[in-house]
Design a protein around this motif. Structure first.
Motif, PDB file in Angstrom:
ATOM      1  N   ALA A  16     -25.401  10.885 -40.615  1.00 41.04           N
ATOM      2  CA  ALA A  16     -26.685  10.819 -41.333  1.00 41.04           C
ATOM      3  C   ALA A  16     -27.691  11.785 -40.725  1.00 41.04           C
ATOM      4  N   ALA A  17     -27.683  11.902 -39.366  1.00 41.71           N
ATOM      5  CA  ALA A  17     -28.587  12.851 -38.712  1.00 41.71           C
ATOM      6  C   ALA A  17     -28.271  14.280 -39.130  1.00 41.71           C
ATOM      7  N   TYR A  18     -26.974  14.588 -39.259  1.00 41.58           N
ATOM      8  CA  TYR A  18     -26.604  15.931 -39.722  1.00 41.58           C
ATOM      9  C   TYR A  18     -27.077  16.160 -41.152  1.00 41.58           C
ATOM     10  N   ASP A  19     -26.866  15.174 -42.029  1.00 41.68           N
ATOM     11  CA  ASP A  19     -27.314  15.324 -43.417  1.00 41.68           C
ATOM     12  C   ASP A  19     -28.820  15.545 -43.481  1.00 41.68           C
ATOM     13  N   ALA A  20     -29.568  14.835 -42.618  1.00 38.01           N
ATOM     14  CA  ALA A  20     -31.020  15.016 -42.591  1.00 38.01           C
ATOM     15  C   ALA A  20     -31.385  16.420 -42.104  1.00 38.01           C
ATOM     16  N   ALA A  21     -30.671  16.886 -41.074  1.00 35.63           N
ATOM     17  CA  ALA A  21     -30.946  18.234 -40.552  1.00 35.63           C
ATOM     18  C   ALA A  21     -30.601  19.296 -41.581  1.00 35.63           C
ATOM     19  N   ALA A  22     -29.505  19.091 -42.314  1.00 33.54           N
ATOM     20  CA  ALA A  22     -29.129  20.050 -43.356  1.00 33.54           C
ATOM     21  C   ALA A  22     -30.163  20.072 -44.469  1.00 33.54           C
ATOM     22  N   ALA A  23     -30.646  18.883 -44.845  1.00 33.67           N
ATOM     23  CA  ALA A  23     -31.678  18.815 -45.886  1.00 33.67           C
ATOM     24  C   ALA A  23     -32.965  19.485 -45.417  1.00 33.67           C
ATOM     25  N   ASP A  24     -33.297  19.291 -44.137  1.00 36.02           N
ATOM     26  CA  ASP A  24     -34.495  19.932 -43.587  1.00 36.02           C
ATOM     27  C   ASP A  24     -34.348  21.448 -43.611  1.00 36.02           C
ATOM     28  N   TYR A  25     -33.153  21.938 -43.309  1.00 28.14           N
ATOM     29  CA  TYR A  25     -32.906  23.384 -43.378  1.00 28.14           C
ATOM     30  C   TYR A  25     -33.103  23.893 -44.801  1.00 28.14           C
ATOM     31  N   ARG A  26     -32.525  23.209 -45.766  1.00 24.58           N
ATOM     32  CA  ARG A  26     -32.664  23.655 -47.163  1.00 24.58           C
ATOM     33  C   ARG A  26     -34.122  23.641 -47.596  1.00 24.58           C
ATOM     34  N   GLN A  27     -34.850  22.580 -47.226  1.00 21.90           N
ATOM     35  CA  GLN A  27     -36.250  22.487 -47.612  1.00 21.90           C
ATOM     36  C   GLN A  27     -37.075  23.586 -46.950  1.00 21.90           C
ATOM     37  N   THR A  28     -36.780  23.857 -45.681  1.00 19.58           N
ATOM     38  CA  THR A  28     -37.494  24.920 -44.980  1.00 19.58           C
ATOM     39  C   THR A  28     -37.231  26.272 -45.634  1.00 19.58           C
ATOM     40  N   ALA A  29     -35.979  26.501 -46.049  1.00 24.63           N
ATOM     41  CA  ALA A  29     -35.643  27.761 -46.721  1.00 24.63           C
ATOM     42  C   ALA A  29     -36.370  27.879 -48.056  1.00 24.63           C
ATOM     43  N   LEU A  30     -36.404  26.799 -48.825  1.00 24.07           N
ATOM     44  CA  LEU A  30     -37.101  26.828 -50.109  1.00 24.07           C
ATOM     45  C   LEU A  30     -38.596  27.093 -49.910  1.00 24.07           C
ATOM     46  N   SER A  31     -39.179  26.452 -48.895  1.00 20.27           N
ATOM     47  CA  SER A  31     -40.601  26.682 -48.619  1.00 20.27           C
ATOM     48  C   SER A  31     -40.843  28.126 -48.198  1.00 20.27           C
ATOM     49  N   ALA A  32     -39.881  28.706 -47.467  1.00 20.66           N
ATOM     50  CA  ALA A  32     -40.020  30.106 -47.046  1.00 20.66           C
ATOM     51  C   ALA A  32     -40.043  31.033 -48.249  1.00 20.66           C
ATOM     52  N   PHE A  33     -39.123  30.812 -49.196  1.00 21.72           N
ATOM     53  CA  PHE A  33     -39.125  31.625 -50.418  1.00 21.72           C
ATOM     54  C   PHE A  33     -40.455  31.495 -51.154  1.00 21.72           C
ATOM     55  N   SER A  34     -40.952  30.263 -51.247  1.00 18.60           N
ATOM     56  CA  SER A  34     -42.214  30.026 -51.950  1.00 18.60           C
ATOM     57  C   SER A  34     -43.373  30.717 -51.241  1.00 18.60           C
ATOM     58  N   ASP A  35     -43.399  30.647 -49.896  1.00 20.02           N
ATOM     59  CA  ASP A  35     -44.475  31.300 -49.148  1.00 20.02           C
ATOM     60  C   ASP A  35     -44.513  32.797 -49.428  1.00 20.02           C
ATOM     61  N   VAL A  36     -43.359  33.429 -49.400  1.00 22.04           N
ATOM     62  CA  VAL A  36     -43.317  34.876 -49.627  1.00 22.04           C
ATOM     63  C   VAL A  36     -43.778  35.206 -51.038  1.00 22.04           C
ATOM     64  N   GLU A  37     -43.278  34.443 -52.009  1.00 21.00           N
ATOM     65  CA  GLU A  37     -43.684  34.695 -53.402  1.00 21.00           C
ATOM     66  C   GLU A  37     -45.201  34.553 -53.547  1.00 21.00           C
ATOM     67  N   ASN A  38     -45.757  33.515 -52.927  1.00 18.03           N
ATOM     68  CA  ASN A  38     -47.204  33.294 -53.032  1.00 18.03           C
ATOM     69  C   ASN A  38     -47.986  34.444 -52.419  1.00 18.03           C
ATOM     70  N   GLN A  39     -47.565  34.891 -51.254  1.00 21.13           N
ATOM     71  CA  GLN A  39     -48.311  35.954 -50.583  1.00 21.13           C
ATOM     72  C   GLN A  39     -48.146  37.300 -51.279  1.00 21.13           C
ATOM     73  N   LEU A  40     -46.955  37.563 -51.808  1.00 21.74           N
ATOM     74  CA  LEU A  40     -46.767  38.794 -52.577  1.00 21.74           C
ATOM     75  C   LEU A  40     -47.654  38.799 -53.816  1.00 21.74           C
ATOM     76  N   ALA A  41     -47.681  37.674 -54.518  1.00 26.00           N
ATOM     77  CA  ALA A  41     -48.516  37.583 -55.724  1.00 26.00           C
ATOM     78  C   ALA A  41     -49.990  37.707 -55.368  1.00 26.00           C
ATOM     79  N   ALA A  42     -50.410  37.045 -54.268  1.00 28.28           N
ATOM     80  CA  ALA A  42     -51.809  37.115 -53.859  1.00 28.28           C
ATOM     81  C   ALA A  42     -52.195  38.531 -53.454  1.00 28.28           C
ATOM     82  N   ALA A  43     -51.302  39.204 -52.713  1.00 27.84           N
ATOM     83  CA  ALA A  43     -51.606  40.570 -52.283  1.00 27.84           C
ATOM     84  C   ALA A  43     -51.771  41.501 -53.473  1.00 27.84           C
TER      85      ALA A  43
END
Length: 487
Positions: free
Chosen positions: A383-410
């Motif tokens: 279960a700890a591994y599944d949580a860590a994997a989910a955290d990785y996926r969520q962090t990656a998705l947030s990273a994509f969103s951050d870049v898109e937001n900053q590119l659009a804002a720039a």
């Protein structure tokens, strides 16, 4: 076959079994949807070819400010958040060394010396005699010095890593150390980005203060003109009151900007590890914002470059290793021991073969019943591994969103700045025209007040947008995981 050969054969079998591993083969957790091949707002940006192991470089130098460069160097050394993250990284590395040591035998050396004796004369004891008349003694022997014993021993113990438990622990500690390294990189990037943002805010305040001071001087001249016209009975009292109101509002704005600048300066002091009371940055009214040209890598490289994404992936690897540790508890543990000792009444006797003794031992331990505790630990680790994997996926998705937001804002701020530059230039011309017309008595002072307010707001907005472009560039650099070194 002698017992020593049988023991050696058992030890060899245990070593061969050491190739076993209870840890699942680790693969980087897959995203629910594949990483995009390009960012939506990438149009007009240069493409870089970054790699996580390449130094991110002193990206803040792209802003072209020597003072900021010097402050950033101080952040590297004196920022306490970075110091804390660096200490945590050293601690994690030490833990890896500690866990790796479990793969090897433990050797102990012992030594002792003792002297014993009974009651009697100072230099010896009398035994076997009789005492006659007059206190004479006969038939006795005297022993002197007591009994001396010396012993030296050496022992070794080793728990073979038959089921890969220690290796899994070492792998988990190594992955955790790599995650700590990513945390250190993230702390550095965050502190440097925060420094750049606060510094830009401070310089924006400097520029706005210079603008408002010039505006206050203009309003004071306008008030003088209005007061003269009122004294000459050409203008009504309301014109004077309006001029006074506008001047007072501008002066109040100036005080607010001074407070804002002080807040930024104090924040910078904390980032460079210095008490705010003794820290000061000289004002730079002539400061001009420089918007850097930032190359952007393809989205897949973001998963390697961003420290938070890399750290989340390494924590998933560490959690996977813990599954192996938990599963290994279902199998027996083996302990090999070897001991040798030598005993003698004199130090020289310790080196005689007749005084030497030795022993070899093999022990096996297996838990037969634990009411499901081991199964629960395996389920917990999965279960700890599944949580860590989910955290990785969520962090990656947030990273994509951050870049898109900053590119659009720039991109939006770039276009917005062009429009606001045109608006500010037109507002300045309108203000000057209406002020000249008021002096000639052609327009009411309310028209001048409106034009002045519009021009002042346009100038401030232009400054704020210029700095916002810089701040967004800093945020984009952080979203991309640092600066690029183009290949």
């Amino acid at each position: 076959m002698s017992s020593s050969f049988r023991l050696a054969g058992s030890a060899s079998l245990i070593v061969l079994l050491g190739a076993c591993s209870m840890t699942p083969t680790y693969e980087t957790p897959k995203l629910k949807a594949p990483a995009p091949v390009a960012y939506k707002a990438l149009e007009g940006w240069k493409t870089a070819a970054p790699s996580d192991h390449i130094d991110r470089g002193d990206w803040w130098t792209l802003l072209g400010d020597p003072t900021l460069n010097a402050l950033a160097e101080r952040v590297k050394v004196d920022n306490q958040t970075i110091a804390k993250a660096e200490a945590a990284y050293r601690q994690a590395r030490a833990l890896v060394s500690e866990q790796r040591a479990s793969l090897f035998p433990t050797v102990n050396l012992t030594g002792s010396g003792s002297k014993s004796g009974g009651g009697g004369a100072r230099n010896g004891s009398f035994t076997g005699g009789t005492t006659g008349a007059g206190g004479t003694t006969a038939g006795g022997t005297t022993t002197g010095g007591g009994d001396q014993r010396y012993q030296v021993g050496i022992g070794a113990s080793w728990e073979p890593d038959v089921w890969g438990r220690v290796r899994a622990t070492v792998n988990g500690a190594s992955a955790s150390a790599q995650a700590s390294a990513a945390d250190l990189a993230a702390a550095q990037l965050s502190a440097q980005g925060e420094l750049a943002t606060n510094y830009l805010g401070l310089r924006r305040a400097d520029t706005e203060i210079a603008l408002v001071k010039a505006t206050v001087e203009g309003y004071q001249r306008a008030l003088t003109i209005t007061q003269n016209r009122y004294n000459a009975a050409i203008a009504p009292k309301s014109d004077v009151l309006q001029a006074q109101t506008q001047l007072a509002n501008a002066q109040a704005t100036l005080e607010g900007l001074a407070q804002t600048r002080a807040t930024y300066e104090n924040a910078i002091a904390v980032l460079v590890g210095e008490p705010a009371s003794g820290f000061h940055l000289a004002a730079d009214p002539a400061w001009k914002p420089v918007v850097p040209d930032i190359p952007v890598g393809v989205p897949s490289t973001l998963l390697e470059r961003r420290p938070d994404v890399a750290g989340a992936e390494r924590r998933a690897a560490a959690a996977n290793a813990q599954i192996g540790v938990a599963r290994a508890a279902f199998f027996p543990t083996f302990d090999l021991t070897a001991n040798g000792s030598s005993t003698g009444s004199r130090l020289g006797d310790l080196f005689q073969s007749s005084a030497n003794t030795w022993s070899l031992g093999l022990s096996v331990a297996q838990t037969l019943f634990d009411a499901g505790a081991r199964r629960a630990r395996v389920a917990e680790s999965r279960a700890a591994y599944d949580a860590a994997a989910a955290d990785y996926r969520q962090t990656a998705l947030s990273a994509f969103s951050d870049v898109e937001n900053q590119l659009a804002a720039a991109r939006a701020l770039e276009r917005q700045y062009a429009f606001q530059l045109t608006a500010s230039q037109a507002a300045d011309q309108t203000e000057q025209m209406l002020l000249n017309q008021y002096r000639a008595g052609q327009v009411a002072y309310t028209d001048v007040v409106a034009a002045q307010a519009t021009a002042f707001a346009a100038r401030r907005t232009l400054i704020q947008t210029a700095v916002a472009r810089q701040t967004t560039a800093v945020a984009l650099i952080q979203s991309l995981g640092g600066g690029w070194r183009q290949t």
